[in-house]
Design an enzyme around this catalytic site. Structure first.
Site, PDB file in Angstrom:
ATOM      1  N   LYS A  67     -18.524  32.573   6.436  1.00  0.00           N
ATOM      2  CA  LYS A  67     -19.787  32.953   5.783  1.00  0.00           C
ATOM      3  C   LYS A  67     -19.625  33.257   4.300  1.00  0.00           C
ATOM      4  O   LYS A  67     -20.565  33.085   3.527  1.00  0.00           O
ATOM      5  CB  LYS A  67     -20.415  34.158   6.489  1.00  0.00           C
ATOM      6  CG  LYS A  67     -20.992  33.791   7.839  1.00  0.00           C
ATOM      7  CD  LYS A  67     -21.713  34.961   8.479  1.00  0.00           C
ATOM      8  CE  LYS A  67     -22.264  34.513   9.823  1.00  0.00           C
ATOM      9  NZ  LYS A  67     -23.183  35.463  10.415  1.00  0.00           N
ATOM     10  N   GLY A 133     -17.525  39.989   8.390  1.00  0.00           N
ATOM     11  CA  GLY A 133     -18.564  39.077   7.898  1.00  0.00           C
ATOM     12  C   GLY A 133     -19.994  39.539   8.073  1.00  0.00           C
ATOM     13  O   GLY A 133     -20.837  39.292   7.204  1.00  0.00           O
ATOM     14  N   ARG A 155     -11.377  49.725  10.826  1.00  0.00           N
ATOM     15  CA  ARG A 155      -9.948  49.927  11.132  1.00  0.00           C
ATOM     16  C   ARG A 155      -9.109  49.831   9.860  1.00  0.00           C
ATOM     17  O   ARG A 155      -8.276  50.670   9.587  1.00  0.00           O
ATOM     18  CB  ARG A 155      -9.524  48.880  12.161  1.00  0.00           C
ATOM     19  CG  ARG A 155      -8.080  48.953  12.542  1.00  0.00           C
ATOM     20  CD  ARG A 155      -7.768  47.879  13.555  1.00  0.00           C
ATOM     21  NE  ARG A 155      -8.046  46.537  13.049  1.00  0.00           N
ATOM     22  CZ  ARG A 155      -7.782  45.422  13.703  1.00  0.00           C
ATOM     23  NH1 ARG A 155      -7.267  45.477  14.907  1.00  0.00           N
ATOM     24  NH2 ARG A 155      -8.058  44.251  13.170  1.00  0.00           N
TER      25      ARG A 155
HETATM   26  P1  ATR Z   1     -12.857  39.191   8.999  1.00  0.00           P
HETATM   27  O1  ATR Z   1     -11.998  40.378   9.315  1.00  0.00           O
HETATM   28  O2  ATR Z   1     -12.084  37.971   8.661  1.00  0.00           O
HETATM   29  O3  ATR Z   1     -13.963  39.492   8.071  1.00  0.00           O
HETATM   30  P2  ATR Z   1     -14.761  39.250  11.066  1.00  0.00           P
HETATM   31  O4  ATR Z   1     -14.740  38.618  12.432  1.00  0.00           O
HETATM   32  O5  ATR Z   1     -15.905  39.005  10.180  1.00  0.00           O
HETATM   33  O6  ATR Z   1     -13.448  38.783  10.388  1.00  0.00           O
HETATM   34  O7  ATR Z   1     -14.588  40.820  11.188  1.00  0.00           O
HETATM   35  C1  ATR Z   1     -13.920  41.370  12.222  1.00  0.00           C
HETATM   36  C2  ATR Z   1     -14.221  42.867  12.207  1.00  0.00           C
HETATM   37  O8  ATR Z   1     -13.824  43.391  13.465  1.00  0.00           O
HETATM   38  C3  ATR Z   1     -13.410  43.612  11.148  1.00  0.00           C
HETATM   39  O9  ATR Z   1     -14.148  44.732  10.740  1.00  0.00           O
HETATM   40  C4  ATR Z   1     -12.178  44.007  11.948  1.00  0.00           C
HETATM   41  O10 ATR Z   1     -11.491  45.117  11.446  1.00  0.00           O
HETATM   42  P3  ATR Z   1     -10.305  44.922  10.374  1.00  0.00           P
HETATM   43  O11 ATR Z   1     -10.970  44.776   9.056  1.00  0.00           O
HETATM   44  O12 ATR Z   1      -9.501  46.159  10.485  1.00  0.00           O
HETATM   45  O13 ATR Z   1      -9.550  43.689  10.806  1.00  0.00           O
HETATM   46  C5  ATR Z   1     -12.805  44.364  13.270  1.00  0.00           C
HETATM   47  N1  ATR Z   1     -11.850  44.288  14.363  1.00  0.00           N
HETATM   48  C6  ATR Z   1     -11.368  43.197  14.956  1.00  0.00           C
HETATM   49  N2  ATR Z   1     -10.508  43.523  15.933  1.00  0.00           N
HETATM   50  C7  ATR Z   1     -10.458  44.874  15.963  1.00  0.00           C
HETATM   51  C8  ATR Z   1      -9.759  45.850  16.756  1.00  0.00           C
HETATM   52  N3  ATR Z   1      -8.918  45.468  17.731  1.00  0.00           N
HETATM   53  N4  ATR Z   1      -9.964  47.155  16.506  1.00  0.00           N
HETATM   54  C9  ATR Z   1     -10.809  47.554  15.532  1.00  0.00           C
HETATM   55  N5  ATR Z   1     -11.498  46.699  14.737  1.00  0.00           N
HETATM   56  C10 ATR Z   1     -11.330  45.379  14.962  1.00  0.00           C
END
Ligand code: ATR
Length: 276
Positions: A67, A133, A155
């Site tokens: 995005k 995103g 996180r």
């Molecule tokens: P991107 O991180 O590339 O922007 P996204 O799918 O748009 O991808 O965002 C994923 C979100 O889910 C993020 O806020 C991510 O947290 P991080 O920034 O710490 O990676 C969160 N997320 C994904 N897996 C997670 C988990 N196991 N525990 C907590 N937050 C998680």
């Protein structure tokens, strides 16, 4: 006339119901068009963009993780896409400029915020979990709906600070701290991807929630994440991401076809029948 082509790009994308929804509307409004899933890598985006430029494809939706990344391929972003740096709808304008718009903001407002009476908005305190995103679209939707008391926890702390640069009045809470603050919030919105896999689980404690809490999950597939199940079993009002998904799609459809498609019962039944 040749069949019009539309598509959604993302990775992974197999869970998307966008083809089901747009193809339903094409049939309903007698538009000779088809909408397909394109599960593509980053290095194939240029190829899809070229197809829009040469009018082989009329428009695309963009989902995670592209995005933001897709903006570098466009002539310009407009409206909500400007403010969020998040594009989910791409098309050519009348001068054949490739433009990117964001319909997630409208989707979130139309799905969950329209029904809150204005006089109640000042008092509402919102906690957004996640800074990926979809987070900027949720923040902008809340602000446009005059809800300003917004807290966010992610996180990875640095990513929440990055959002604060864009949205100056955003309050940041450390990931390890939000559990003890939970009782303050009228809305909790899951904007993380946690829950997309049915085995996904938050490690945080959610027991300290406010009476009359509303929990909104931006995930719609599966229809019930573990969090939705948890809050439902505790008598909390919950919403999944299906309505946001439908209304973002409604606005994309309008931008491409200049028809505002109806969200009717048949569509809802069709989408629900496809959900896990
Ligand atoms: P991107 O991180 O590339 O922007 P996204 O799918 O748009 O991808 O965002 C994923 C979100 O889910 C993020 O806020 C991510 O947290 P991080 O920034 O710490 O990676 C969160 N997320 C994904 N897996 C997670 C988990 N196991 N525990 C907590 N937050 C998680």
């Amino acid at each position: 006339m040749k069949k019009k082509k539309f598509a959604i790009i993302g990775n992974p994308i197999s869970h998307s119901l966008s083809p089901t929804m747009h193809n339903y509307w094409f049939k309903k409004y007698n538009i000779d068009a088809e909408y397909e899933l394109l599960d593509i890598d980053k290095n194939e985006i240029q190829n899809v963009i070229d197809k829009i430029k040469n009018k082989e494809i009329k428009g695309i939706n963009v989902t995670l993780p592209y995005k933001n990344f897709v903006i570098s391929f466009l002539s310009k972003t407009i409206n909500d896409a400007n403010e969020t740096h998040s594009v989910n709808t791409i098309m050519l304008d009348e001068q054949n400029n490739l433009i990117g718009e964001n319909t997630d903001v409208f989707g979130f407002q139309a799905a969950y915020l329209k029904s809150i009476p204005n006089q109640e908005k000042n008092d509402k305190k919102v906690l957004i979990l996640g800074a990926g995103g979809v987070a900027p679209s949720i923040i902008l939707a809340l602000l446009k709906s005059k809800i300003h008391n917004i807290f966010l926890s992610n996180r990875t702390y640095e990513k929440s600070l990055f959002l604060k640069k864009k949205f100056k009045n955003l309050n940041i809470i450390k990931w390890s701290d939000f559990s003890k603050e939970l009782y303050k919030f009228d809305f909790i919105i899951n904007a993380t991807s946690l829950g997309l896999n049915t085995t996904d689980e938050f490690n945080n404690d959610f027991s300290n929630f406010k009476k009359n809490l509303v929990y909104i999950d931006t995930i719609y597939n599966p229809a019930e994440t573990k969090m939705i199940k948890y809050f439902k079993s505790n008598k909390v009002r919950t919403y999944n991401g299906l309505n946001m998904f439908i209304y973002q799609g409604q606005k994309s459809f309008y931008l491409w076809n200049k028809i505002n498609p109806e969200v009717d019962d048949e569509l809802l039944k069709l989408l629900e029948s496809k959900l896990g």
